[in-house]
Motif scaffolding. Structure first.
Motif, PDB file in Angstrom:
ATOM      1  N   VAL A  27       0.806  -1.217   0.000  1.00 45.41           N
ATOM      2  CA  VAL A  27       0.000   0.000   0.000  1.00 45.41           C
ATOM      3  C   VAL A  27       0.845   1.276   0.000  1.00 45.41           C
ATOM      4  O   VAL A  27       0.521   2.224  -0.725  1.00 45.41           O
ATOM      5  N   PRO A  28       1.952   1.376   0.789  1.00 48.02           N
ATOM      6  CA  PRO A  28       2.755   2.606   0.710  1.00 48.02           C
ATOM      7  C   PRO A  28       3.216   2.916  -0.713  1.00 48.02           C
ATOM      8  O   PRO A  28       3.169   4.079  -1.139  1.00 48.02           O
ATOM      9  N   ALA A  29       3.616   1.894  -1.456  1.00 42.12           N
ATOM     10  CA  ALA A  29       4.049   2.118  -2.836  1.00 42.12           C
ATOM     11  C   ALA A  29       2.887   2.558  -3.712  1.00 42.12           C
ATOM     12  O   ALA A  29       3.053   3.405  -4.605  1.00 42.12           O
ATOM     13  N   ALA A  30       1.682   2.009  -3.455  1.00 44.96           N
ATOM     14  CA  ALA A  30       0.511   2.408  -4.239  1.00 44.96           C
ATOM     15  C   ALA A  30       0.150   3.871  -3.970  1.00 44.96           C
ATOM     16  O   ALA A  30      -0.198   4.614  -4.894  1.00 44.96           O
ATOM     17  N   ILE A  31       0.237   4.282  -2.701  1.00 44.94           N
ATOM     18  CA  ILE A  31      -0.030   5.692  -2.373  1.00 44.94           C
ATOM     19  C   ILE A  31       1.017   6.591  -3.017  1.00 44.94           C
ATOM     20  O   ILE A  31       0.699   7.642  -3.582  1.00 44.94           O
ATOM     21  N   ALA A  32       2.275   6.173  -2.933  1.00 44.09           N
ATOM     22  CA  ALA A  32       3.355   6.961  -3.519  1.00 44.09           C
ATOM     23  C   ALA A  32       3.161   7.130  -5.017  1.00 44.09           C
ATOM     24  O   ALA A  32       3.369   8.217  -5.573  1.00 44.09           O
ATOM     25  N   GLN A  33       2.750   6.065  -5.689  1.00 47.17           N
ATOM     26  CA  GLN A  33       2.532   6.148  -7.129  1.00 47.17           C
ATOM     27  C   GLN A  33       1.402   7.125  -7.451  1.00 47.17           C
ATOM     28  O   GLN A  33       1.504   7.928  -8.384  1.00 47.17           O
ATOM     29  N   ALA A  34       0.311   7.057  -6.676  1.00 43.72           N
ATOM     30  CA  ALA A  34      -0.819   7.953  -6.912  1.00 43.72           C
ATOM     31  C   ALA A  34      -0.445   9.412  -6.682  1.00 43.72           C
ATOM     32  O   ALA A  34      -0.969  10.307  -7.351  1.00 43.72           O
ATOM     33  N   LEU A  54       7.068   7.857   3.124  1.00 45.38           N
ATOM     34  CA  LEU A  54       5.740   8.351   2.790  1.00 45.38           C
ATOM     35  C   LEU A  54       5.240   9.321   3.856  1.00 45.38           C
ATOM     36  O   LEU A  54       4.751  10.413   3.540  1.00 45.38           O
ATOM     37  N   VAL A  55       5.366   8.939   5.124  1.00 42.38           N
ATOM     38  CA  VAL A  55       4.917   9.799   6.210  1.00 42.38           C
ATOM     39  C   VAL A  55       5.697  11.111   6.212  1.00 42.38           C
ATOM     40  O   VAL A  55       5.129  12.196   6.403  1.00 42.38           O
ATOM     41  N   ALA A  56       6.996  11.030   5.986  1.00 43.84           N
ATOM     42  CA  ALA A  56       7.821  12.246   5.957  1.00 43.84           C
ATOM     43  C   ALA A  56       7.373  13.182   4.841  1.00 43.84           C
ATOM     44  O   ALA A  56       7.341  14.413   5.011  1.00 43.84           O
ATOM     45  N   HIS A  57       7.019  12.609   3.702  1.00 44.61           N
ATOM     46  CA  HIS A  57       6.569  13.437   2.575  1.00 44.61           C
ATOM     47  C   HIS A  57       5.237  14.117   2.879  1.00 44.61           C
ATOM     48  O   HIS A  57       5.014  15.270   2.468  1.00 44.61           O
TER      49      HIS A  57
END
Length: 278
Positions: free
Chosen positions: A100-107, A123-126
């Motif tokens: 899921v983190p990679a899916a959120i990052a891609q979106a 992801l959280v840092a971003h």
């Protein structure tokens, strides 16, 4: 903060040109049919998004109730409440919570650096400095992802998560919106059609296939029975309306009563799981 859509304040004389404002993220899916109904749900969730008292909102309901369509409509209508816009993450094809983190990052068009901290930490840092509406769609098979969601919400105070799921995420912070069928008449007679989104949806979809189709006193009782039989479920109504070229409304209602598997369609532009009510 300057929100997108508001004009930038003019600088004082001698301070140079205005600073450009970048557009917010907006990667929502586009639909080719009009949205019907759900006024109450849209108003309730908009109030939540304005108040920010609850930052984990979950639309819960069975398949075919229109959870994704409602979440998309809400995000489209309220994206201007968030300086960094909306991020829509389709999770139906994702098989593991670890992905899921990679899916959120891609979106969100985030590039991870494999040489530093883990994907969730990056992801959280971003997201820590973002004011963002994060739409997580189809979470029912990934309920373990609640730990990631809570991590984001705890460390990113301006992020709001709007999730859709067939099951609740079972978190204390969760604000639940149970989605049922569109309103439909309980009786077949004395119906004021203007107050029923289910009838409006059936007529709208029927007219896309048959331009001569009209709501009449003759076909109204059968349309009411159709909406009752599928309990206002948008998918059921759309699948029923798909048959108006071949059958009368009375024949459609009679067939549904005897065989629920009648409600199928072979549209090329909808997911396989939405091509039958079964």
């Amino acid at each position: 903060k300057l929100r997108v859509g508001q004009p930038a304040a003019a600088n004082k004389a001698g301070e140079g040109e205005k600073t450009a404002v970048s557009a917010p993220a907006q990667n929502l899916p586009h639909y080719l049919t009009p949205f019907s109904g759900r006024d109450q749900e849209r108003q309730q969730i908009r109030q939540r998004l304005q108040e920010r008292s609850y930052r984990l909102l979950t639309i819960v309901g069975p398949g075919g109730m229109g959870k994704t369509r409602l979440a998309t409509q809400i995000a489209d209508e309220n994206g201007d409440l968030f300086a960094d816009g909306v991020g829509f993450v389709p999770l139906a094809p994702i098989q593991s919570a670890d992905a899921v983190p990679a899916a959120i990052a891609q979106a969100l068009d985030i590039a991870f650096d494999s040489s530093v901290q883990g994907e969730e930490e990056q992801l959280v840092a971003h997201l820590q400095g973002k004011e963002l509406l994060l739409v997580l769609d189809n979470l029912e098979h990934l309920l373990d992802v609640i730990d990631l969601i809570l991590n984001i919400l705890n460390h990113c105070p301006q992020v709001v998560v709007l999730a859709t799921s067939r099951e609740r995420l079972n978190a204390h912070a969760e604000d639940l919106f149970y989605l049922e069928g569109l309103p439909f008449p309980r009786e077949e007679t004395a119906v004021s059609t203007t107050t029923y989104a289910s009838i409006e949806l059936f007529v709208n979809r029927a007219q896309r296939l048959d331009k001569s189709f009209r709501l009449t006193e003759e076909n109204l009782p059968a349309i009411v029975r159709i909406c009752q039989q599928v309990e206002g479920m948008p998918l059921g109504i759309e699948l029923a309306a798909a048959w108006v070229e071949d059958f009368s409304c009375a024949e459609i209602a009679h067939t549904i009563a005897n065989n629920l598997d009648f409600l199928t369609a072979d549209y090329h532009d909808i997911a396989t799981r939405h091509q039958s009510l079964r």
